[in-house]
Design a protein around this motif. Structure first.
Motif, mmCIF file in Angstrom:
data_model
loop_
_atom_site.group_PDB
_atom_site.id
_atom_site.type_symbol
_atom_site.label_atom_id
_atom_site.label_comp_id
_atom_site.label_asym_id
_atom_site.label_seq_id
_atom_site.Cartn_x
_atom_site.Cartn_y
_atom_site.Cartn_z
ATOM 1 N N PRO A 65 55.834 7.975 -12.020
ATOM 2 C CA PRO A 65 54.544 8.024 -12.726
ATOM 3 C C PRO A 65 53.819 9.363 -12.546
ATOM 4 N N HIS A 66 53.922 9.950 -11.365
ATOM 5 C CA HIS A 66 53.278 11.234 -11.117
ATOM 6 C C HIS A 66 53.958 12.341 -11.909
ATOM 7 N N ASP A 97 61.003 5.554 -7.955
ATOM 8 C CA ASP A 97 60.068 4.749 -8.746
ATOM 9 C C ASP A 97 58.614 5.085 -8.417
ATOM 10 N N ASP A 98 58.333 5.495 -7.180
ATOM 11 C CA ASP A 98 56.984 5.901 -6.796
ATOM 12 C C ASP A 98 56.619 7.259 -7.397
ATOM 13 N N LEU A 99 57.596 8.160 -7.488
ATOM 14 C CA LEU A 99 57.345 9.515 -7.973
ATOM 15 C C LEU A 99 57.309 9.619 -9.493
ATOM 16 N N GLY A 109 63.567 3.475 -2.947
ATOM 17 C CA GLY A 109 62.686 3.248 -4.085
ATOM 18 C C GLY A 109 61.692 4.369 -4.320
ATOM 19 N N ILE A 110 61.845 5.513 -3.635
ATOM 20 C CA ILE A 110 60.874 6.602 -3.780
ATOM 21 C C ILE A 110 60.864 7.163 -5.209
ATOM 22 N N CYS A 152 70.652 4.132 -5.151
ATOM 23 C CA CYS A 152 69.873 3.329 -4.201
ATOM 24 C C CYS A 152 70.759 2.918 -3.033
ATOM 25 N N LYS A 204 62.653 7.257 1.443
ATOM 26 C CA LYS A 204 62.225 5.871 1.324
ATOM 27 C C LYS A 204 63.079 5.241 0.235
#
Length: 61
Positions: free
Chosen positions: A36-37, A32-34, A29-30, A58, A27
């Motif tokens: 925080p985790h 940026d999603d990962l 932008g993945i 990117c 994906k």
């Protein structure tokens, strides 16, 4: 190097296909999603640290 890859392809054809499918990003932008985790799990130890991970390039359409 080419001979080594050819030997791996003969020995492990599913892991080293001769004509692999093109790679696509999971994906855009993945990372940026990962992130925080990953920061939440940082307390579990250095094996879970993202400090040594390079920021991915990117890809835009």
């Amino acid at each position: 190097m080419v001979h080594t890859v050819a030997r791996l392809q003969r020995r492990f054809p599913l892991a080293f296909p001769k004509n692999p499918a093109p790679k696509v990003p999971l994906k855009i932008g993945i990372f940026d999603d990962l992130l925080p985790h990953a920061q939440k799990t940082r307390s579990l130890g250095p094996a879970n640290s993202t400090a040594s991970l390079p920021r991915p390039i990117c890809v835009t359409s």
